[in-house]
Design a protein around this motif. Structure first.
Motif, PDB file in Angstrom:
ATOM      1  N   THR A 205       0.824  -1.217   0.000  1.00 14.11           N
ATOM      2  CA  THR A 205       0.000   0.000   0.000  1.00 14.11           C
ATOM      3  C   THR A 205       0.859   1.270   0.000  1.00 14.11           C
ATOM      4  OG1 THR A 205      -0.094   0.032   2.407  1.00 14.11           O
ATOM      5  CG2 THR A 205      -1.826  -1.196   1.276  1.00 14.11           C
ATOM      6  N   GLY A 206       2.171   1.112  -0.039  1.00  6.77           N
ATOM      7  CA  GLY A 206       3.051   2.282  -0.178  1.00  6.77           C
ATOM      8  C   GLY A 206       3.512   2.906   1.129  1.00  6.77           C
ATOM      9  N   GLY A 207       3.326   2.199   2.244  1.00 10.32           N
ATOM     10  CA  GLY A 207       3.677   2.773   3.556  1.00 10.32           C
ATOM     11  C   GLY A 207       5.136   3.212   3.654  1.00 10.32           C
ATOM     12  N   ILE A 208       6.028   2.412   3.119  1.00 11.14           N
ATOM     13  CA  ILE A 208       7.463   2.751   3.193  1.00 11.14           C
ATOM     14  C   ILE A 208       7.758   3.931   2.266  1.00 11.14           C
ATOM     15  CG2 ILE A 208       9.762   1.888   2.529  1.00 11.14           C
ATOM     16  CD1 ILE A 208       8.765  -0.901   3.632  1.00 11.14           C
ATOM     17  N   LEU A 209       7.142   3.899   1.079  1.00  7.35           N
ATOM     18  CA  LEU A 209       7.398   4.979   0.105  1.00  7.35           C
ATOM     19  C   LEU A 209       6.889   6.324   0.620  1.00  7.35           C
ATOM     20  CD1 LEU A 209       6.495   3.092  -3.201  1.00  7.35           C
ATOM     21  CD2 LEU A 209       8.753   3.430  -2.182  1.00  7.35           C
ATOM     22  N   ILE A 210       5.776   6.300   1.351  1.00  8.24           N
ATOM     23  CA  ILE A 210       5.245   7.559   1.904  1.00  8.24           C
ATOM     24  C   ILE A 210       6.290   8.179   2.830  1.00  8.24           C
ATOM     25  CG2 ILE A 210       3.530   8.547   3.501  1.00  8.24           C
ATOM     26  CD1 ILE A 210       1.517   6.477   2.415  1.00  8.24           C
TER      27      ILE A 210
END
Ligand SMILES: C[S@@+](CC[C@H](N)C(=O)[O-])C[C@H]1O[C@@H](n2cnc3c(N)ncnc32)[C@H](O)[C@@H]1O
Length: 344
Positions: A205-210
């Protein structure tokens, strides 16, 4: 100058490791003066307030940072406070807050706040006011091990950010998302700098990228599942991150036009996040083989794995070696292992 950092007690090693990493990548040199549970005292020989501000903005497992003004036996605090030139640091308003960090102290924190506040009042100009809500100078006193350490707060880590960005509050949610705090810490451990490229090849869900985007990295995310790719894009946009590339790809076959500065990832454990029928060990091993060619020579990779996977076996025959590990007990049957890897 000497600074004190009040660290989160959520984990025994990650908060300190995160401080080391962020100080390192923001170029702030320091000497360790004292390390105790929840408290770190550092001596910073060449202070540059902007560098320190950037450090504080990035941290996730630290609560607050203050510049030390007094460090004395707790019974001498009021006598020493009488002698301190408070008018030199307080110009318009102030608040004093005392925190006991162990059970040793016999002092009453409310009384100490009152007494210290009174001493300060008598040492500053008549225009200076007490403002408990929004003071221009926030004085923190910690009582630990019979000592009182007092200083003015130079930074407070916003709990709001990590709370507001919890996975279920984002437009796209899927079970198995990582907490923003841990994601930020993993990003920090790689010492990624503003403007550098960071890859998450199992982006979910993109948690690290956020979190990487929030510290100013250019983010690249891939996932085998198109639903996740779309969801990650939605979540990044929602968080105001526009410098991204996100596309569908199998991490075992990933190719990129340029090598990245860091990789941070949380591959599927085969529990809530699907491994698509692949045995976890094989999936991880093949992914690591492909990732070793995508990271710069001095780049670091931060990886979350479940305790039951043997990382030494996974890395055998790859160019990665383990340089640091932290264990997070999630529940009775799952401990997450956070490993920092470099190329051999
Ligand atoms: C544990 S989740 C990642 C969670 C993510 N850190 C987050 O906060 O949402 C793992 C992801 O890996 C993806 N995945 C599984 N096999 C893959 C593969 N071979 N290549 C790329 N992605 C894969 C899954 O679709 C899933 O989204």
């Amino acid at each position: 100058m000497e600074i004190a950092l009040l660290l989160s007690k959520e984990h025994s090693t990650l908060p300190r490791a995160e401080v080391d990493a962020v100080m390192d990548c923001e170029g702030v040199k320091y000497h360790l003066k004292m390390e105790q549970e929840g408290l770190l005292i550092l001596d910073i020989p060449h202070k540059n307030p902007e560098d320190l501000e950037r450090v504080i903005e990035r941290l996730s497992y630290t609560h607050e940072v203050f510049q030390i003004l007094l460090q004395v036996d707790e019974n001498d605090l009021l006598t020493e406070a009488e002698k301190y030139p408070w008018d030199e640091i307080i110009s318009s308003s102030y608040a004093v807050r005392v925190k006991k960090m162990d059970k040793k102290s016999k002092l009453n924190t409310s009384k100490l706040e009152w007494d210290l506040g009174g001493i300060i009042k008598s040492r500053v100009s008549d225009q200076v006011r007490v403002n408990l809500e929004n003071p221009s100078t926030f004085l923190r006193v910690v009582l630990k091990d019979g000592q009182a350490i007092a200083g003015n707060q130079i930074g407070k880590i916003s709990k709001k950010h990590f709370f507001n960005l919890k996975p279920h509050k984002r437009p796209f949610f899927y079970p198995g998302s990582m907490s923003p705090k841990l994601a930020r810490c993993m990003v920090n451990l790689t010492r990624i700098k503003k403007g550098q490229a960071l890859l998450d090849p199992f982006c979910g869900t993109g948690g690290i990228l956020i979190e990487a985007g929030m510290v100013g990295a250019r983010v690249i995310g891939t996932d085998i599942d198109y639903k996740m790719v779309n969801g990650t894009k939605k979540n990044l946009e929602h968080c105001g991150i526009s410098n991204y590339q996100v596309f569908q790809e199998d991490a075992r076959k990933l190719e990129l036009p340029h090598k990245v500065d860091a990789i941070v990832t949380d591959p599927p454990y085969g529990i809530s996040a699907s491994t698509r029928g692949e045995k976890s060990h094989d999936l991880y091993h093949q992914a690591m083989k492909s990732l070793q060619g995508l990271i710069k020579e001095d780049g670091l990779l931060c990886l979350a794995t479940p305790h039951y996977l043997d990382l030494d076996e996974i890395l055998a025959g790859t160019k990665f070696k383990i340089i640091e590990q932290h264990h997070i007990r999630m529940h009775k049957s799952l401990t997450r292992v956070i490993s920092l890897l470099s190329l051999v």
